[in-house]
Scaffold this active site. Structure first.
Site, mmCIF file in Angstrom:
data_model
loop_
_atom_site.group_PDB
_atom_site.id
_atom_site.type_symbol
_atom_site.label_atom_id
_atom_site.label_comp_id
_atom_site.label_asym_id
_atom_site.label_seq_id
_atom_site.Cartn_x
_atom_site.Cartn_y
_atom_site.Cartn_z
ATOM 1 C CB THR A 263 -35.284 -5.768 44.107
ATOM 2 O OG1 THR A 263 -36.091 -4.746 44.471
ATOM 3 C CG2 THR A 263 -33.868 -5.225 43.502
ATOM 4 C CD GLU B 192 -31.237 -5.158 39.113
ATOM 5 O OE1 GLU B 192 -30.733 -5.396 38.294
ATOM 6 O OE2 GLU B 192 -32.089 -4.011 39.192
ATOM 7 C CG HIS C 255 -30.955 -6.728 34.183
ATOM 8 N ND1 HIS C 255 -31.646 -6.413 32.829
ATOM 9 C CD2 HIS C 255 -31.556 -5.733 35.070
ATOM 10 C CE1 HIS C 255 -32.518 -5.361 32.867
ATOM 11 N NE2 HIS C 255 -32.413 -4.931 34.250
ATOM 12 C CD1 TRP D 10 -38.017 1.710 28.356
ATOM 13 C CD2 TRP D 10 -38.679 0.251 29.980
ATOM 14 N NE1 TRP D 10 -37.328 1.670 29.317
ATOM 15 C CE2 TRP D 10 -37.422 1.131 30.409
ATOM 16 C CE3 TRP D 10 -38.894 -0.976 31.045
ATOM 17 C CZ2 TRP D 10 -36.871 0.864 31.608
ATOM 18 C CZ3 TRP D 10 -38.404 -0.882 32.227
ATOM 19 C CH2 TRP D 10 -37.461 0.008 32.522
ATOM 20 C CG ASP E 45 -38.226 -6.964 24.913
ATOM 21 O OD1 ASP E 45 -38.282 -7.108 23.929
ATOM 22 O OD2 ASP E 45 -38.890 -7.557 25.846
ATOM 23 C CB VAL F 182 -38.354 -10.695 24.246
ATOM 24 C CG1 VAL F 182 -39.403 -11.855 24.347
ATOM 25 C CG2 VAL F 182 -37.303 -11.120 25.085
ATOM 26 C CD GLN G 257 -43.826 -1.600 28.153
ATOM 27 O OE1 GLN G 257 -44.542 -2.927 28.384
ATOM 28 N NE2 GLN G 257 -43.268 -1.184 29.440
ATOM 29 C CG ASP H 200 -41.282 -6.244 44.846
ATOM 30 O OD1 ASP H 200 -40.524 -5.611 44.008
ATOM 31 O OD2 ASP H 200 -40.527 -6.747 45.826
#
Length: 331
Positions: A236, A240, A243, A251, A259, A261, A267, A301
């Site tokens: 997680t 984060e 970001h 997506w 995105d 990139v 997708q 994860d």
């Protein structure tokens, strides 16, 4: 592969993090028969929808966003043309702010160290499951992102609050939280007891240096030891922090979104749980295998274990000497 498309107009295509447009396996919709238990165990990160709302309400941040995207594009093009080499490894000083109502929420120093170690492994490309990257994506894997994390301080505060929302209250002492430690020069993480179905959320680089800049993670999903399955491998935080370093959800937070990139396959939406490779999506009439194992998807994860080279470039642009998070380099 997606064509890079920078600029503020991209904001118009952002949609909520909890999109119902999930990926398809063998062209079958993944969530058609999802049970209530399945839905409760799905990753939820509202970072993009919070960002969208913030940018809509703040012209100054919109300008910063546009400037950062333009600089990122210049940085990426310069690297491609051999005109600039990415800076060396950047070590980011981290302050962990722990707000706890119970002893279980007061995550231990050992667990904090464990989480820092996970970040360093995932961003250094030395994670133990890196060998699971499929052959077709080996050529675009990031390897070492050249970003490391060093724990600088831990701040703890007992609270009577039993739950938190995503309104940033945990980031202000005046609302029962903990004020950030110099967010220009330190990366602040807030660990809180519970945010309902939200595992964590983050600010993006246009917020660099602001009072609320950083990442929030619910205690059950922080670190590994004692964390809640299937989000108990510390990813997680990996997601984060992505970001925080200017990565969007893979997506693009839209059906066949962007995105920003080029080397991550387009997708249809988020992936959940533990998909079995390969998973195919159809966008613009083209069916392709998608990179659900990317840290910026929504899988468990244990099912995420890579960044792409394009994502690496975006992150390096942010922490470079000309980037919005250059202040993290000075300590």
């Amino acid at each position: 592969m997606k064509k890079l498309l920078f600029g503020i107009l991209a904001l118009g295509f952002m949609s909520a993090c909890n999109s119902d447009n999930v990926s398809n396996q063998g062209e079958e919709t993944a969530n058609k028969s999802a049970t209530a238990s399945d839905l409760a165990n799905r990753r939820s990160c509202p970072s993009e929808e919070i960002r969208k709302q913030t940018l809509q309400n703040n012209p100054e941040l919109r300008q910063k966003y546009a400037a950062i995207e333009a600089n990122t594009e210049r940085f990426a093009n310069a690297i491609k043309m051999g005109k600039v080499l990415a800076d060396g490894t950047v070590e980011i000083p981290v302050v962990v702010n722990v707000l706890y109502n119970t002893s279980a929420q007061n995550v231990s120093d050992a667990r904090i160290a464990e989480q820092i170690a996970v970040l360093n492994a995932d961003y250094g490309g030395t994670n133990s499951d890196v060998n699971k990257i499929p052959t077709e994506f080996q050529s675009v894997k990031s390897g070492d992102v050249k970003v490391r994390f060093r724990l600088a301080n831990t701040v703890r505060k007992s609270t009577t609050k039993t739950s938190w929302s995503t309104n940033d209250a945990m980031k202000k002492a005046s609302s029962g939280g903990i004020d950030a430690t110099n967010p220009t020069n330190y990366f602040n993480i807030w660990v809180v007891g519970s945010m309902g179905q939200v595992l964590g959320y983050a600010t993006f680089p246009e917020s660099a240096g602001l009072w609320n800049d950083g990442v929030v993670i619910a205690a059950p999903y922080f670190g590994k030891t004692g964390a809640s399955s299937p989000f108990n491998l510390g990813r997680t935080a990996t997601h984060e922090v992505g970001h925080y370093l200017n990565l969007r959800h893979i997506w693009g937070d839209a059906n066949c979104g962007n995105d920003q990139v080029a080397d991550t396959p387009t997708q249809t939406g988020a992936n959940y749980n533990k998909p079995t490779y390969p998973v195919y999506n159809t966008c613009s009439g083209v069916s392709r295998s998608i990179m659900f194992m990317n840290y910026m998807d929504y899988v468990d994860d244990a099912a995420m274990f890579m960044f792409s080279a394009g994502q690496k470039t975006r992150m390096q642009a942010v922490v470079s000497s000309s980037g919005p998070r250059a202040g993290l380099r000075v300590l």
